[in-house]
Design a protein around this motif. Structure first.
Motif, PDB file in Angstrom:
ATOM      1  N   ILE A   1       0.813  -1.221   0.000  1.00 54.29           N
ATOM      2  CA  ILE A   1       0.000   0.000   0.000  1.00 54.29           C
ATOM      3  C   ILE A   1       0.848   1.273   0.000  1.00 54.29           C
ATOM      4  N   GLN A   2       2.171   1.134   0.251  1.00 54.07           N
ATOM      5  CA  GLN A   2       3.040   2.305   0.260  1.00 54.07           C
ATOM      6  C   GLN A   2       3.319   2.792  -1.159  1.00 54.07           C
ATOM      7  N   GLU A   3       3.391   4.095  -1.312  1.00 58.03           N
ATOM      8  CA  GLU A   3       3.867   4.663  -2.574  1.00 58.03           C
ATOM      9  C   GLU A   3       5.392   4.687  -2.563  1.00 58.03           C
ATOM     10  N   ALA A   4       5.977   4.554  -3.739  1.00 58.46           N
ATOM     11  CA  ALA A   4       7.434   4.550  -3.840  1.00 58.46           C
ATOM     12  C   ALA A   4       7.995   5.922  -3.473  1.00 58.46           C
ATOM     13  N   LYS A   5       9.043   5.926  -2.657  1.00 63.82           N
ATOM     14  CA  LYS A   5       9.719   7.160  -2.260  1.00 63.82           C
ATOM     15  C   LYS A   5      10.995   7.391  -3.069  1.00 63.82           C
ATOM     16  N   ILE A   6      11.624   6.300  -3.493  1.00 60.26           N
ATOM     17  CA  ILE A   6      12.798   6.407  -4.364  1.00 60.26           C
ATOM     18  C   ILE A   6      12.592   5.448  -5.531  1.00 60.26           C
ATOM     19  N   PRO A   7      13.214   5.736  -6.687  1.00 66.71           N
ATOM     20  CA  PRO A   7      12.976   4.874  -7.853  1.00 66.71           C
ATOM     21  C   PRO A   7      13.431   3.439  -7.651  1.00 66.71           C
ATOM     22  N   ALA A   8      14.598   3.261  -7.031  1.00 68.54           N
ATOM     23  CA  ALA A   8      15.136   1.908  -6.910  1.00 68.54           C
ATOM     24  C   ALA A   8      16.109   1.844  -5.739  1.00 68.54           C
ATOM     25  N   ALA A   9      16.328   0.616  -5.266  1.00 67.50           N
ATOM     26  CA  ALA A   9      17.331   0.357  -4.234  1.00 67.50           C
ATOM     27  C   ALA A   9      18.012  -0.968  -4.551  1.00 67.50           C
ATOM     28  N   HIS A  10      19.247  -1.083  -4.088  1.00 67.03           N
ATOM     29  CA  HIS A  10      20.029  -2.301  -4.297  1.00 67.03           C
ATOM     30  C   HIS A  10      20.454  -2.851  -2.938  1.00 67.03           C
ATOM     31  N   VAL A  11      20.209  -4.134  -2.731  1.00 66.69           N
ATOM     32  CA  VAL A  11      20.713  -4.841  -1.555  1.00 66.69           C
ATOM     33  C   VAL A  11      21.827  -5.760  -2.034  1.00 66.69           C
ATOM     34  N   VAL A  12      23.055  -5.452  -1.637  1.00 63.94           N
ATOM     35  CA  VAL A  12      24.192  -6.301  -2.005  1.00 63.94           C
ATOM     36  C   VAL A  12      24.542  -7.154  -0.796  1.00 63.94           C
ATOM     37  N   HIS A  13      24.316  -8.445  -0.927  1.00 63.93           N
ATOM     38  CA  HIS A  13      24.540  -9.383   0.184  1.00 63.93           C
ATOM     39  C   HIS A  13      25.890 -10.058  -0.026  1.00 63.93           C
ATOM     40  N   HIS A  14      26.828  -9.764   0.876  1.00 68.34           N
ATOM     41  CA  HIS A  14      28.169 -10.321   0.760  1.00 68.34           C
ATOM     42  C   HIS A  14      28.308 -11.667   1.467  1.00 68.34           C
ATOM     43  N   GLY A  15      27.253 -12.084   2.127  1.00 66.59           N
ATOM     44  CA  GLY A  15      27.289 -13.345   2.860  1.00 66.59           C
ATOM     45  C   GLY A  15      27.042 -13.131   4.333  1.00 66.59           C
ATOM     46  N   ASN A  16      26.368 -14.111   4.965  1.00 65.43           N
ATOM     47  CA  ASN A  16      26.054 -14.045   6.397  1.00 65.43           C
ATOM     48  C   ASN A  16      25.308 -12.751   6.730  1.00 65.43           C
ATOM     49  N   HIS A  17      25.860 -11.920   7.633  1.00 65.69           N
ATOM     50  CA  HIS A  17      25.178 -10.690   8.048  1.00 65.69           C
ATOM     51  C   HIS A  17      25.784  -9.459   7.393  1.00 65.69           C
ATOM     52  N   ASP A  18      26.492  -9.644   6.308  1.00 66.99           N
ATOM     53  CA  ASP A  18      27.214  -8.541   5.655  1.00 66.99           C
ATOM     54  C   ASP A  18      26.411  -8.044   4.453  1.00 66.99           C
ATOM     55  N   PHE A  19      25.885  -6.823   4.553  1.00 66.18           N
ATOM     56  CA  PHE A  19      25.057  -6.234   3.503  1.00 66.18           C
ATOM     57  C   PHE A  19      25.555  -4.830   3.175  1.00 66.18           C
ATOM     58  N   THR A  20      25.295  -4.421   1.957  1.00 66.68           N
ATOM     59  CA  THR A  20      25.436  -3.027   1.556  1.00 66.68           C
ATOM     60  C   THR A  20      24.122  -2.589   0.930  1.00 66.68           C
ATOM     61  N   LEU A  21      23.592  -1.439   1.394  1.00 68.61           N
ATOM     62  CA  LEU A  21      22.360  -0.896   0.835  1.00 68.61           C
ATOM     63  C   LEU A  21      22.703   0.333  -0.005  1.00 68.61           C
TER      64      LEU A  21
END
Length: 295
Positions: free
Chosen positions: A190-210
């Motif tokens: 139900i939310q409207e988009a606030k930004i066009p796109a996002a990237h979740v880069v998962h390096h493994g385990n608990h290591d992420f870059t947004l």
């Protein structure tokens, strides 16, 4: 000396097979292979198995009762455990919740399905039931299997109830989790988009870059307070990732991971269903995954 007589229901216990198993066990344990006799006789309510040990001392009789208890316990578990479990589950879950009962049953099966010697859960159940049988036969010479299960097998039944209680807890947590994921999924829908796109880069385990649509880092501290409260007070790093993504509300979400089967990746893809796309080797994520992996 007549050691004991068992009354078994042939629909649940194979009298011939259990008699042979007890004969083998008693013969080995009491060193009286030639003196032990187990004969089957018709009795009201089922088949009787009469165990006779000629010229046995009290010590030999005690060893024989102990030896007979394990194969009888194994036969009872094989013949009755599923029904006993179903009764426990119906009591815990409710007779009308067939779907819930099936899910709890599946959880129980993960723990109790194995009946192989050496399996820790099986051996514990056999030991508790065999101990109760041995103690009973030390006092009484007639054992009605179904009556024994109802009134004298409490240590074994308690083990089953504990297993069902654990399975119910797991089922309830999983159901609550799925309901919670469904709530987050609806909130995203139900939310409207606030930004066009996002990237979740998962390096493994608990290591992420947004990253945002310009491949710039997203500040994980800038979370909508409502979303934080919605997630949990004991917030984990995976919760931070999810809550940040919900807060920034991307129109399109790209999830970059080489381990897409990890639960956190599945959760993100489920919550952002319809907006999310998974990739493992695109031009955006490949250099970042290789760079982090080489460190």
């Amino acid at each position: 000396m007549e050691l004991f007589t068992l009354l078994v229901n042939p629909a649940d216990i194979d009298a011939e097979r259990i008699a042979e198993a007890m004969r083998e066990n008693i013969g080995e344990a009491a060193s009286v292979r030639d003196d032990v006799e187990l004969r089957r006789v018709p009795l009201t309510g089922g088949t009787g198995i009469v165990c006779v040990l000629a010229g046995a001392s009290e010590e030999e009789a005690a060893k024989a009762r102990c030896a007979a208890a394990r194969p009888l316990a194994a036969a009872i578990i094989e013949g009755y455990e599923r029904t006993l479990l179903d009764r426990c589950i119906a009591k815990e879950v409710g007779a009308d919740d067939r779907e819930g009962a099936a899910e709890v049953r599946a959880q129980c099966d993960k723990q109790l399905a194995s009946r192989a010697e050496g399996d820790v859960f099986y051996e514990r159940r056999v030991a508790k039931l065999a101990g109760a049988i041995e103690a009973y036969l030390a006092e009484e010479r007639f054992l009605h299997v179904e009556g024994f299960l109802r009134f004298r097998a409490e240590p074994y039944l308690e083990e089953l109830r504990d297993s069902v209680a654990y399975a119910v807890d797991e089922w309830m947590m999983e159901r609550q989790y799925q309901e919670f994921i469904a709530l987050l999924k609806y909130f995203v829908y139900i939310q409207e988009a606030k930004i066009p796109a996002a990237h979740v880069v998962h390096h493994g385990n608990h290591d992420f870059t947004l990253l945002n649509e310009r491949m710039l880092p997203i500040d994980t501290k800038q979370m909508d307070q409502f979303v934080v409260e919605l997630i949990d007070k004991d917030i984990s790093y995976e919760d931070v990732i999810v809550s940040t993504l919900i807060s920034v509300s991307p129109g399109k979400l790209y999830v970059h991971s080489r381990t897409p089967d990890e639960q956190v990746i599945k959760t993100i893809l489920t919550i952002f269903e319809g907006r999310a796309e998974l990739c493992t080797d695109c031009a955006v994520c490949l250099p970042r995954l290789e760079e982090r992996g080489g460190k």
